[in-house]
Design an enzyme around this catalytic site. Sequence first.
Site, mmCIF file in Angstrom:
data_model
loop_
_atom_site.group_PDB
_atom_site.id
_atom_site.type_symbol
_atom_site.label_atom_id
_atom_site.label_comp_id
_atom_site.label_asym_id
_atom_site.label_seq_id
_atom_site.Cartn_x
_atom_site.Cartn_y
_atom_site.Cartn_z
ATOM 1 N N ARG A 212 0.831 -1.205 0.000
ATOM 2 C CA ARG A 212 0.000 0.000 0.000
ATOM 3 C C ARG A 212 0.869 1.260 0.000
ATOM 4 O O ARG A 212 2.047 1.212 0.375
ATOM 5 C CB ARG A 212 -0.928 0.012 1.203
ATOM 6 C CG ARG A 212 -0.239 0.130 2.521
ATOM 7 C CD ARG A 212 -1.225 0.261 3.705
ATOM 8 N NE ARG A 212 -2.221 -0.774 3.709
ATOM 9 C CZ ARG A 212 -3.542 -0.554 3.536
ATOM 10 N NH1 ARG A 212 -3.993 0.685 3.371
ATOM 11 N NH2 ARG A 212 -4.387 -1.537 3.549
ATOM 12 N N ALA A 233 6.451 -2.244 -4.622
ATOM 13 C CA ALA A 233 6.563 -1.529 -3.354
ATOM 14 C C ALA A 233 5.571 -0.368 -3.262
ATOM 15 O O ALA A 233 4.812 -0.069 -4.192
ATOM 16 C CB ALA A 233 7.994 -1.033 -3.175
ATOM 17 N N HIS A 234 5.618 0.314 -2.113
ATOM 18 C CA HIS A 234 4.673 1.388 -1.825
ATOM 19 C C HIS A 234 4.812 2.548 -2.821
ATOM 20 O O HIS A 234 5.897 2.900 -3.250
ATOM 21 C CB HIS A 234 4.871 1.911 -0.397
ATOM 22 C CG HIS A 234 6.244 2.420 -0.125
ATOM 23 N ND1 HIS A 234 7.271 1.619 0.334
ATOM 24 C CD2 HIS A 234 6.778 3.662 -0.252
ATOM 25 C CE1 HIS A 234 8.357 2.344 0.486
ATOM 26 N NE2 HIS A 234 8.095 3.591 0.130
ATOM 27 N N ASN A 235 3.643 3.112 -3.180
ATOM 28 C CA ASN A 235 3.545 4.300 -4.026
ATOM 29 C C ASN A 235 4.049 4.102 -5.454
ATOM 30 O O ASN A 235 4.299 5.066 -6.175
ATOM 31 C CB ASN A 235 4.258 5.499 -3.397
ATOM 32 C CG ASN A 235 3.610 5.942 -2.100
ATOM 33 O OD1 ASN A 235 4.096 5.616 -1.020
ATOM 34 N ND2 ASN A 235 2.497 6.637 -2.203
ATOM 35 N N SER A 253 7.908 4.268 -4.950
ATOM 36 C CA SER A 253 7.661 5.541 -5.639
ATOM 37 C C SER A 253 8.174 5.587 -7.063
ATOM 38 O O SER A 253 8.273 6.670 -7.654
ATOM 39 C CB SER A 253 8.252 6.717 -4.845
ATOM 40 O OG SER A 253 7.660 6.792 -3.566
#
Length: 345
Positions: A212, A233-235, A253
Amino acid sequence: MKLAHLARLISVELAGDGEVEIDSVVDSAYARPGAVVFVADPRRVPEADASAAGALLVGANAPRTAKPALRAANPRAAFARVLAAFLPAQPHEGIHPTAVVAPDARIAGDVTLGPQVVIGPGAQIGAETRILAGTVIGAGARIGSGCLLHANVTLYPSSVLGDHVIIHSGAVIGSDGFGYAVEGDVHVKIPHVGRVVIEDDVEIGANTTVDRGTLGETRIGRGSKIDNLVQIAHNVTIGAGSLIVAQSGIAGSSRLGAGVILAAAAGVTDHVSIGDGVRVLGGAGVTKDIPPGAIVWGTPAQDHREELRMLAAMRRLPETLKRLAALEAVLADRGLLPPRTPPKK
């Protein structure tokens, strides 16, 4: 079904007798009457034509055949549609008595919930979705219509799935990202309060993980296909129609455009932007932004042609070193170069 009906169903040209009855698709090694054999290689058409198959599926420009044939401009896509045409229909099985459903969950009337499924508070599940044994749907998660979640999938709270999403066993969607602040010798956990959004027609392979967002979203674009054992991974943002092949990893990201292909075991570091249509070849490590349409390979990833030239040069390196040593010896004999100092033991 009759071959003519199958041809209409998958929108391909029929050559020959359309009244032939077809009941399955088989490999050429198991050719028999009543079965369609897919011939990917035009050179194998005569062999398949001499088999016991009831009909053939071939490319539009394949040699003519004595047997009835389905001729397709994109034979592999046609093959996929033929296989789908013979898949058995999945019945609506309702809600299994062992399923645990929160009282305020909103579930369409024709949803299937298998044994030991858990549906958390406030979750929403759309029409004709099938959720199989042992899958857990977190609080406030939303699942569209026509989805299939295989056994033992975990969908964390607030995650969002569009329509016609397929998630295979063992996948985890919406777990916390790997984020920590360092304070002295302590790693302080950064809570991840964002969510995962998976758009329509996405398929996610077995044991793949999608973290998330820290504050915002991790998003996978419409029609993208994620293989088994992938880490997102996140973002991270993945554009529409992308392919992420097994054992690839995308760090936090990073942004992938539409139609990107990460081949097997490719890696992408954090905060990298990859343009539309980029192909990252197997095992490559992406450490910087890549413009649209590029094909890259190696670690750090660079233009694949340059990487090939470097690999070719490396293969010549032992012979080049031998020649260099011989030249140095000649120059040293003529007093034009100091003798080589032997290495220290």
